[in-house]
Every structure is written in structure tokens, then in C-alpha cells.
Design a protein around this motif. Structure first.
Motif, PDB file in Angstrom:
ATOM      1  N   TYR A 117      29.073  39.274  38.060  1.00 25.09           N
ATOM      2  CA  TYR A 117      30.229  39.821  37.354  1.00 25.09           C
ATOM      3  C   TYR A 117      31.092  40.610  38.342  1.00 25.09           C
ATOM      4  O   TYR A 117      30.569  41.410  39.114  1.00 25.09           O
ATOM      5  CB  TYR A 117      29.786  40.740  36.211  1.00 25.09           C
ATOM      6  N   TRP A 118      32.404  40.389  38.227  1.00 22.26           N
ATOM      7  CA  TRP A 118      33.347  40.994  39.154  1.00 22.26           C
ATOM      8  C   TRP A 118      34.503  41.635  38.397  1.00 22.26           C
ATOM      9  O   TRP A 118      34.946  41.129  37.367  1.00 22.26           O
ATOM     10  CB  TRP A 118      33.929  39.930  40.089  1.00 22.26           C
ATOM     11  N   ARG A 172      34.054  38.629  52.293  1.00 22.37           N
ATOM     12  CA  ARG A 172      33.746  39.748  51.396  1.00 22.37           C
ATOM     13  C   ARG A 172      32.480  40.447  51.887  1.00 22.37           C
ATOM     14  O   ARG A 172      31.499  39.800  52.234  1.00 22.37           O
ATOM     15  CB  ARG A 172      33.579  39.236  49.970  1.00 22.37           C
ATOM     16  N   ARG A 227      29.581  43.571  51.194  1.00 19.75           N
ATOM     17  CA  ARG A 227      28.964  44.500  50.240  1.00 19.75           C
ATOM     18  C   ARG A 227      29.025  45.910  50.822  1.00 19.75           C
ATOM     19  O   ARG A 227      28.517  46.156  51.905  1.00 19.75           O
ATOM     20  CB  ARG A 227      27.522  44.104  49.947  1.00 19.75           C
ATOM     21  N   TYR A 236      36.258  45.476  45.196  1.00 17.63           N
ATOM     22  CA  TYR A 236      35.839  44.850  43.951  1.00 17.63           C
ATOM     23  C   TYR A 236      34.588  45.537  43.410  1.00 17.63           C
ATOM     24  O   TYR A 236      33.605  45.706  44.137  1.00 17.63           O
ATOM     25  CB  TYR A 236      35.520  43.376  44.171  1.00 17.63           C
ATOM     26  N   CYS A 237      34.637  45.860  42.153  1.00 21.21           N
ATOM     27  CA  CYS A 237      33.447  46.334  41.462  1.00 21.21           C
ATOM     28  C   CYS A 237      32.621  45.118  41.054  1.00 21.21           C
ATOM     29  O   CYS A 237      33.177  44.051  40.751  1.00 21.21           O
ATOM     30  CB  CYS A 237      33.877  47.122  40.232  1.00 21.21           C
ATOM     31  N   ALA A 238      31.308  45.282  41.048  1.00 18.75           N
ATOM     32  CA  ALA A 238      30.429  44.173  40.691  1.00 18.75           C
ATOM     33  C   ALA A 238      29.251  44.679  39.878  1.00 18.75           C
ATOM     34  O   ALA A 238      28.816  45.832  40.032  1.00 18.75           O
ATOM     35  CB  ALA A 238      29.928  43.476  41.948  1.00 18.75           C
ATOM     36  N   TRP A 275      29.961  48.005  44.818  1.00 17.18           N
ATOM     37  CA  TRP A 275      31.280  47.692  45.350  1.00 17.18           C
ATOM     38  C   TRP A 275      31.186  46.751  46.542  1.00 17.18           C
ATOM     39  O   TRP A 275      30.320  46.911  47.408  1.00 17.18           O
ATOM     40  CB  TRP A 275      31.973  48.979  45.778  1.00 17.18           C
TER      41      TRP A 275
END
Length: 120
Positions: A109-110, A45, A47, A94-96, A36
Motif C-alpha cells: 500500500y502506497w 525508490r 526505503r 511516499y508513505c507505505a 517511508w
């Protein structure tokens, strides 16, 4: 390609808890490090937490002791349990997914993002 769909955001008060979920689908989605990130208005952004395929985790100092990341490889789903939320946790989360062993700052990938708002 990997598709990521987040859920679980919302409006809560300081001290409350939320659990975010991220369901992954697509090619070999269970073979990725996941995690996330979050982005607050006017900020970069950040982490928040990552988890490897084997279950090793990392988290930002700002959330240590409050947030816990976990994953269910059978369901291709990663979770972020957020406890004792603070107004400064307000952000889009955001999931990644990352093809590498650990979640890097450029995961590849997001998800579309889910809003978390914490009122004081």
C-alpha cells in the motif's frame, strides 16, 4: 484496502527541519507495519524508515541521526521528523503500509507522495 494520505512536504533550506505525516484509513489500518520511501529524479525508490506495530524502528544509513519515525496507533498516523535536511534529501516521499511485521521493500500500500525540496 488501506488508504494513505501524506502531508507536510515543502521547500526548505539546508539545515532546516520538516515533519511528514501519513494518515491511514481502511480495513485494519492499525495492524500494519508502516514507513517511508523516497525517490529522487533518476534514482530508484529508497526505503527511508520503517516502524512496526509495536514501535520498533529501522532507518537507512543515509538518514540515521537526522530522521526519526514514529506512529500514533490511536490516530492511525505515522510521522517522519526530518532534521538537518540536506540537498540530497530532495525527493518525493511516499508513505507505505505493509501487512507483514516489518516494512519490506514491497509493502503493498502506497500514498500518493509528497515533494520535499531542500535548497543549498
Amino acid at each position: 484496502q488501506v488508504q494513505l494520505v501524506e502531508s507536510g512536504g515543502g521547500l526548505v533550506q539546508a539545515g532546516d527541519s520538516l515533519r511528514l505525516s501519513c494518515a491511514a484509513s481502511g480495513r485494519a489500518s492499525s495492524m500494519y507495519a508502516m514507513g517511508w520511501f523516497r525517490q529522487a529524479p533518476g534514482k530508484q525508490r529508497e526505503r527511508v524508515a520503517g516502524i512496526t506495530i509495536g514501535g520498533s524502528t529501522t532507518s537507512a544509513d543515509s538518514v540515521k541521526g537526522r530522521f526519526t519515525i514514529s506512529r500514533d496507533n490511536a490516530k492511525n498516523t505515522v510521522y517522519l521528523q526530518m532534521n538537518n535536511l540536506k540537498p540530497e534529501d530532495t525527493a518525493v516521499y511516499y508513505c507505505a503500509a505493509d501487512m507483514r511485521v516489518v516494512l519490506t521493500t514491497s509493502p503493498g500500500y502506497w500514498g500518493q507522495g509528497t515533494q520535499v525540496t531542500v535548497s543549498s
